[in-house]
Scaffold this motif. Structure first.
Motif, short mmCIF file in Angstrom:
data_model
loop_
_atom_site.label_atom_id
_atom_site.label_comp_id
_atom_site.label_asym_id
_atom_site.label_seq_id
_atom_site.Cartn_x
_atom_site.Cartn_y
_atom_site.Cartn_z
N THR A 82 0.78 -1.27 0.11
CA THR A 82 0.01 0.11 0.14
C THR A 82 0.79 1.26 0.07
OG1 THR A 82 -0.19 0.24 2.53
CG2 THR A 82 -1.76 -1.36 1.23
N GLU A 83 0.25 2.20 -0.36
CA GLU A 83 1.08 3.55 -0.56
C GLU A 83 1.52 4.16 0.89
OE1 GLU A 83 2.29 5.01 -3.34
OE2 GLU A 83 1.32 3.37 -4.46
N GLU A 84 0.45 3.90 1.72
CA GLU A 84 0.64 4.26 3.11
C GLU A 84 2.01 3.50 3.61
OE1 GLU A 84 -1.05 7.01 3.95
OE2 GLU A 84 0.02 6.61 5.83
N ARG A 85 1.91 2.19 3.32
CA ARG A 85 3.42 1.55 4.13
C ARG A 85 4.47 1.81 3.32
NH1 ARG A 85 -0.26 -4.14 4.57
NH2 ARG A 85 -1.44 -3.59 6.54
N LYS A 86 4.24 2.09 1.92
CA LYS A 86 5.58 2.49 1.38
C LYS A 86 6.38 3.52 1.92
CE LYS A 86 4.43 0.94 -3.32
NZ LYS A 86 4.13 1.63 -4.65
N LYS A 87 5.56 4.49 2.64
CA LYS A 87 6.10 5.56 3.26
C LYS A 87 7.01 5.26 4.22
CE LYS A 87 2.33 8.64 2.54
NZ LYS A 87 1.08 9.12 3.31
N GLN A 88 6.82 4.09 4.61
CA GLN A 88 7.71 3.63 5.94
C GLN A 88 8.68 2.39 5.71
OE1 GLN A 88 3.66 2.65 8.02
NE2 GLN A 88 5.18 3.06 9.65
N VAL A 89 8.50 1.61 4.51
CA VAL A 89 9.41 0.40 4.42
C VAL A 89 9.27 0.20 2.90
CG1 VAL A 89 8.82 -0.83 6.34
CG2 VAL A 89 7.33 -1.00 4.30
N ILE A 90 10.30 -0.71 2.71
CA ILE A 90 10.30 -1.02 0.90
C ILE A 90 9.72 -2.13 0.90
CG2 ILE A 90 12.06 -1.73 -0.71
CD1 ILE A 90 14.32 -0.31 0.60
N PHE A 91 8.97 -2.45 -0.22
CA PHE A 91 8.30 -3.78 -0.48
C PHE A 91 9.24 -4.33 -1.73
CE2 PHE A 91 4.58 -1.97 1.28
CZ PHE A 91 3.97 -2.98 1.89
N SER A 92 9.37 -5.90 -1.59
CA SER A 92 9.93 -6.42 -2.82
C SER A 92 8.83 -6.38 -3.66
CB SER A 92 9.81 -8.01 -2.28
OG SER A 92 8.64 -8.53 -2.29
N GLN A 93 9.32 -6.82 -5.04
CA GLN A 93 8.33 -7.17 -5.99
C GLN A 93 7.14 -7.88 -5.59
OE1 GLN A 93 9.19 -10.33 -9.16
NE2 GLN A 93 11.22 -10.13 -8.25
N PRO A 94 5.91 -7.54 -6.19
CA PRO A 94 4.62 -8.54 -5.75
C PRO A 94 4.83 -9.82 -6.07
CG PRO A 94 4.32 -6.79 -7.41
CD PRO A 94 5.63 -7.00 -7.37
N TYR A 95 4.49 -10.72 -4.85
CA TYR A 95 4.65 -12.15 -5.15
C TYR A 95 3.37 -13.01 -5.31
CZ TYR A 95 3.96 -12.79 0.16
OH TYR A 95 3.66 -12.57 0.96
N TYR A 96 2.33 -12.33 -4.89
CA TYR A 96 0.60 -13.08 -4.90
C TYR A 96 -0.26 -12.00 -5.20
CZ TYR A 96 -2.87 -16.12 -3.47
OH TYR A 96 -4.01 -16.90 -3.42
N LYS A 97 -1.07 -12.32 -6.04
CA LYS A 97 -2.36 -11.42 -6.32
C LYS A 97 -3.46 -11.89 -5.30
CE LYS A 97 -1.81 -10.17 -11.23
NZ LYS A 97 -1.28 -8.97 -10.66
N SER A 98 -3.87 -10.77 -4.32
CA SER A 98 -5.03 -11.27 -3.30
C SER A 98 -5.80 -10.19 -3.65
CB SER A 98 -4.37 -11.30 -1.96
OG SER A 98 -5.23 -11.67 -0.91
N GLY A 99 -6.76 -9.98 -2.37
CA GLY A 99 -7.66 -8.84 -2.24
C GLY A 99 -8.64 -9.01 -1.03
N LEU A 100 -9.37 -8.16 -0.64
CA LEU A 100 -10.29 -8.24 0.43
C LEU A 100 -11.55 -9.01 -0.15
CD1 LEU A 100 -9.79 -4.81 2.51
CD2 LEU A 100 -8.96 -7.04 2.82
#
Ligand code: ARG
Length: 234
Positions: A82-100
């Protein structure tokens, strides 16, 4: 002469919140954790040349703080990018497509879409995208109950303390398949599309690059597909 092999790295310290089957959950009759994420991070650690991959059990909302305090190297925990979390940490490339998505108790028959959850009691896991999504209902007369683990949120539904649980679709599907369908059912359409990424500290961009490289290699050499098939194949 050939260049000497790089020295093996000792240990990759991984944090997770293991109430999230089939991604991370306690292995039966063992002290270990199992699941798609667990297999994947162990394969990544091996690919990167670590001698050991140690997995620590923490609260979901404690994972990003632990990364930033340097108490763990990475977190894999079905983390949605999420954009919010990207302010705090680095994410790897996506590894799984999910959703709520959401489930309701079997005896709840007046909920066909998300908006029908107004006035209902909803259980969510603390710090998750599902919890955030549930907040949309708070000014609609709904009660949102927050739990430390995903299992506890589902338990609340079983005990009739909640009418619905908002969580990640593959986790809800696994829950229904493994006993949950006795008292719960999916309702409405999926709510969001979200990609999972592995979480790394902004202080450690080299580690993030290494993780991405390892993921590329595992996607290329068939390991990723094998694990995907193991956990999500029919
Ligand atoms: N994908 C959701 C999020 O990022 C839920 C993740 C919950 N993970 C867990 N291990 N309990 O917020």
């Amino acid at each position: 002469a050939a260049a000497p092999a790089p020295a093996a790295k000792e240990e990759l310290l991984v944090g997770t919140e293991p109430s999230f089957a089939p991604f991370e959950f306690p292995e039966k009759d063992s002290k270990e954790f199992t699941g798609f994420d667990m297999d994947l991070i162990r394969a990544i650690a091996k690919e990167m040349g670590y001698k050991k991959c140690t997995i620590k059990n923490m609260g979901f909302d404690a994972l990003i703080p632990a990364i930033n305090a340097g108490n763990i190297d990475v977190s894999i925990a079905g983390f949605s990018i999420t954009e919010e979390r990207k302010k705090q940490v680095i994410f790897s490339q996506p590894y799984y497509k999910s959703g709520l998505a959401f489930v309701v108790r079997k005896d709840v028959n007046d909920v066909k879409k998300f908006e029908d959850l107004k006035g209902k009691t909803i259980a969510v896991q603390l710090g998750t995208t599902g919890a955030l999504y549930g907040e949309k209902l708070k000014d609609k007369g709904s009660v949102v109950k927050t739990f430390n683990t995903s299992d506890l949120a589902c338990m609340e539904l079983k005990n009739k303390g909640a009418d619905a649980v908002i969580s990640d679709l593959p986790v809800l599907q696994y829950f229904l398949k493994n006993g949950g369908s006795e008292y719960a059912k999916l309702a409405g359409e999926p709510l969001t599309a979200e990609d999972y990424g592995i979480v790394i500290s902004k202080k450690n961009p080299e580690l993030a690059k290494g993780i991405d490289k390892a993921l590329d290699a595992l996607k290329k050499n068939g390991t990723y597909d094998k694990l995907y098939e193991k956990w999500f194949g029919s």
